[in-house]
Scaffold this motif. Structure first.
Motif, PDB file in Angstrom:
ATOM      1  N   CYS A   1      -5.675   3.133  -3.975  1.00 52.64           N
ATOM      2  CA  CYS A   1      -5.469   3.930  -4.827  1.00 52.64           C
ATOM      3  C   CYS A   1      -5.790   5.477  -4.647  1.00 52.64           C
ATOM      4  O   CYS A   1      -7.134   6.035  -4.558  1.00 52.64           O
ATOM      5  CB  CYS A   1      -5.044   3.549  -6.283  1.00 52.64           C
ATOM      6  SG  CYS A   1      -3.920   1.886  -6.515  1.00 52.64           S
ATOM      7  N   LYS A   2      -5.330   7.235  -5.404  1.00 46.89           N
ATOM      8  CA  LYS A   2      -5.433   7.825  -5.607  1.00 46.89           C
ATOM      9  C   LYS A   2      -5.372   8.923  -6.511  1.00 46.89           C
ATOM     10  O   LYS A   2      -4.054   8.425  -6.273  1.00 46.89           O
ATOM     11  CB  LYS A   2      -5.773   8.790  -4.063  1.00 46.89           C
ATOM     12  CG  LYS A   2      -6.363   8.133  -2.637  1.00 46.89           C
ATOM     13  CD  LYS A   2      -6.373   9.306  -1.728  1.00 46.89           C
ATOM     14  CE  LYS A   2      -6.701   8.233  -0.436  1.00 46.89           C
ATOM     15  NZ  LYS A   2      -7.778   7.835  -0.518  1.00 46.89           N
TER      16      LYS A   2
ATOM     17  N   GLY B   1      -6.105  -5.630  -1.704  1.00 46.58           N
ATOM     18  CA  GLY B   1      -6.574  -4.475  -1.680  1.00 46.58           C
ATOM     19  C   GLY B   1      -5.264  -3.206  -1.741  1.00 46.58           C
ATOM     20  O   GLY B   1      -5.617  -2.011  -2.226  1.00 46.58           O
ATOM     21  N   SER B   2      -4.420  -3.795  -1.073  1.00 49.09           N
ATOM     22  CA  SER B   2      -3.120  -2.363  -0.804  1.00 49.09           C
ATOM     23  C   SER B   2      -2.650  -2.619  -3.593  1.00 49.09           C
ATOM     24  O   SER B   2      -2.292  -1.428  -3.823  1.00 49.09           O
ATOM     25  CB  SER B   2      -1.514  -3.218  -1.010  1.00 49.09           C
ATOM     26  OG  SER B   2      -1.675  -4.659  -1.272  1.00 49.09           O
TER      27      SER B   2
ATOM     28  N   SER C   1     -10.064   8.745  -4.328  1.00 51.31           N
ATOM     29  CA  SER C   1     -10.438   6.959  -4.917  1.00 51.31           C
ATOM     30  C   SER C   1      -9.839   7.394  -6.502  1.00 51.31           C
ATOM     31  O   SER C   1     -10.758   7.953  -7.050  1.00 51.31           O
ATOM     32  CB  SER C   1     -11.248   6.685  -3.869  1.00 51.31           C
ATOM     33  OG  SER C   1     -11.228   5.337  -4.666  1.00 51.31           O
ATOM     34  N   ASP C   2      -8.866   6.808  -7.114  1.00 47.25           N
ATOM     35  CA  ASP C   2      -9.007   5.716  -8.420  1.00 47.25           C
ATOM     36  C   ASP C   2      -8.815   4.832  -7.929  1.00 47.25           C
ATOM     37  O   ASP C   2      -8.202   4.107  -9.160  1.00 47.25           O
ATOM     38  CB  ASP C   2      -7.041   6.827  -8.791  1.00 47.25           C
ATOM     39  CG  ASP C   2      -7.629   6.722 -10.646  1.00 47.25           C
ATOM     40  OD1 ASP C   2      -8.590   6.819 -10.512  1.00 47.25           O
ATOM     41  OD2 ASP C   2      -6.436   6.737 -10.185  1.00 47.25           O
ATOM     42  N   ALA C   3      -9.310   4.106  -7.209  1.00 48.98           N
ATOM     43  CA  ALA C   3      -9.722   2.320  -7.394  1.00 48.98           C
ATOM     44  C   ALA C   3     -10.744   1.506  -9.122  1.00 48.98           C
ATOM     45  O   ALA C   3      -9.601   0.649  -9.305  1.00 48.98           O
ATOM     46  CB  ALA C   3     -10.513   1.726  -6.313  1.00 48.98           C
ATOM     47  N   ILE C   4     -11.388   1.936  -9.284  1.00 52.55           N
ATOM     48  CA  ILE C   4     -11.828   1.366 -10.317  1.00 52.55           C
ATOM     49  C   ILE C   4     -11.091   1.588 -11.485  1.00 52.55           C
ATOM     50  O   ILE C   4     -10.899   1.027 -12.230  1.00 52.55           O
ATOM     51  CB  ILE C   4     -13.524   1.899 -10.356  1.00 52.55           C
ATOM     52  CG1 ILE C   4     -14.273   1.790  -8.846  1.00 52.55           C
ATOM     53  CG2 ILE C   4     -14.211   1.198 -11.476  1.00 52.55           C
ATOM     54  CD1 ILE C   4     -15.835   2.282  -9.134  1.00 52.55           C
TER      55      ILE C   4
ATOM     56  N   ALA D   1       1.141  -1.239   0.162  1.00 50.39           N
ATOM     57  CA  ALA D   1       0.229  -0.067   0.094  1.00 50.39           C
ATOM     58  C   ALA D   1       0.996   0.903  -0.204  1.00 50.39           C
ATOM     59  O   ALA D   1       0.005   2.142  -0.735  1.00 50.39           O
ATOM     60  CB  ALA D   1      -0.978  -0.443   1.465  1.00 50.39           C
ATOM     61  N   SER D   2       2.219   1.066   0.712  1.00 53.77           N
ATOM     62  CA  SER D   2       2.950   2.464   0.483  1.00 53.77           C
ATOM     63  C   SER D   2       3.825   3.018  -0.678  1.00 53.77           C
ATOM     64  O   SER D   2       3.679   3.516  -1.048  1.00 53.77           O
ATOM     65  CB  SER D   2       4.130   2.219   1.250  1.00 53.77           C
ATOM     66  OG  SER D   2       4.811   0.606   1.018  1.00 53.77           O
ATOM     67  N   GLU D   3       3.301   2.133  -1.849  1.00 57.86           N
ATOM     68  CA  GLU D   3       4.102   1.570  -3.137  1.00 57.86           C
ATOM     69  C   GLU D   3       3.350   2.610  -4.222  1.00 57.86           C
ATOM     70  O   GLU D   3       2.255   2.871  -3.911  1.00 57.86           O
ATOM     71  CB  GLU D   3       4.751   0.471  -3.327  1.00 57.86           C
ATOM     72  CG  GLU D   3       5.883  -0.072  -2.581  1.00 57.86           C
ATOM     73  CD  GLU D   3       5.769  -1.490  -3.360  1.00 57.86           C
ATOM     74  OE1 GLU D   3       7.114  -1.576  -4.116  1.00 57.86           O
ATOM     75  OE2 GLU D   3       5.340  -2.509  -3.355  1.00 57.86           O
TER      76      GLU D   3
END
Length: 312
Positions: A104-105, A98-99, A111-114, A69-71
């Motif tokens: 992601c943003k 999930g990471s 949110s840029d997830a999709i 997630a930090s990457e």
């Protein structure tokens, strides 16, 4: 049903025949799972984990996530990880974490997830086969016109065991507590229901000995976990994003009758080692941040044994 699937997969099967010889139905088999071994070490740690799963006797390797997630969520990192995974010696199947997408943003902090999930699907799940130098054919949910977006869900067979990935990310299955329709979660739930029903139909019609499901998230199939697992925190109060998948999986297990093993990348209590917990015909294995090998013997009924494959 099986004859139709074989016809559709014939080109992929022929292409893979020279590169991979699957065990016969009654032969023992081995596969490996890479948990989030790379969380604390980035790409170098991921390379070590992949190297630890290069044994030629492994039928395949499942990688639960491609990044921490930090990457960054940038295309450049996605492409670099794809190249790294595709260079692996054994067949590699990715189960998204999930990471990889839910956290992601975009540049505005939204949110840029999709969009990121869509990009992952293009890079990692576009082909009806595994990644890695040795390929095995996969059947993706995207082969069904109604669910053509859900390419990350794939199934394959080795001997008399049916294996499958299911996109169930660890952060409460990406359930978003916000006003309005939780569209991504709800749409994926419909796809998950269809996929599990499909797996059940295949396992029953093909007389498979067991079903093994891989996901990043732990659906917590048992209301009262045993041993050290009981020390782990349960879901916080509020909506449980895994409630419906858990219900679906347990219903599938009851209808199937054979063994159903759930494998996820959830963390383990300090000092605990991965172990399979069985209740009835349902088994649960959390890998934690490590590399694990699983042996499968099907003669006289499927038996699963685990072995650490330390990378340090």
């Amino acid at each position: 049903m099986r004859r139709a699937r074989r016809f559709l997969l014939l080109p992929a099967l022929l292409a893979a025949a020279c590169a991979f010889a699957a065990p016969k139905a009654d032969e023992p088999q081995r596969f490996a799972i890479i948990g989030h071994s790379f969380i604390a070490g980035g790409e170098d740690k991921l390379q070590e984990a992949i190297a630890a799963t290069s044994d030629a006797s492994l039928s395949f390797v499942v990688l639960t996530g491609i990044k921490a997630a930090s990457e960054t969520c940038a295309d450049k990192l996605y492409q670099r990880r794809r190249d790294l995974i595709d260079d692996a010696k054994r067949p590699m199947i990715v189960a998204p974490a999930g990471s990889d997408w839910t956290d992601c943003k975009n540049s505005a902090g939204r949110s840029d997830a999709i969009e990121r999930l869509a990009r992952l699907r293009e890079l990692f799940f576009a082909e009806p086969r595994s990644m890695g130098a040795k390929k095995i054919p996969l059947t993706r949910q995207s082969a069904s016109p109604r669910f053509r977006s859900y390419a990350e869900n794939a199934h394959w067979e080795v001997g008399k065991v049916l294996y499958s990935t299911v996109n169930l990310p660890s952060n409460n299955n990406h359930y978003v507590s916000a006003a309005g329709r939780n569209s991504e979660y709800e749409d994926r739930l419909v796809a998950t229901r269809f996929w599990l029903n499909r797996l059940l139909a295949i396992a029953k019609s093909d007389h498979m000995d067991a079903i093994v499901l891989f996901s990043e998230g732990d659906i917590k199939p048992f209301p009262e976990p045993a041993g050290l697992r009981a020390l782990l925190p349960r879901a916080a109060s509020g909506h449980d994003g895994f409630a419906e998948p858990r219900k679906l999986v347990l219903a599938m297990a009851r209808k199937y009758g054979g063994k159903v093993l759930l494998v996820d990348a959830a963390g383990l209590p300090k000092g605990a080692k991965p172990a399979i917990e069985w209740k009835g015909n349902v088994g649960h294995l959390s890998v934690g941040p490590g590399v694990l090998e699983v042996g499968v013997a099907t003669e006289g009924g499927p038996t699963f044994t685990i072995k650490d494959a330390a990378t340090d």
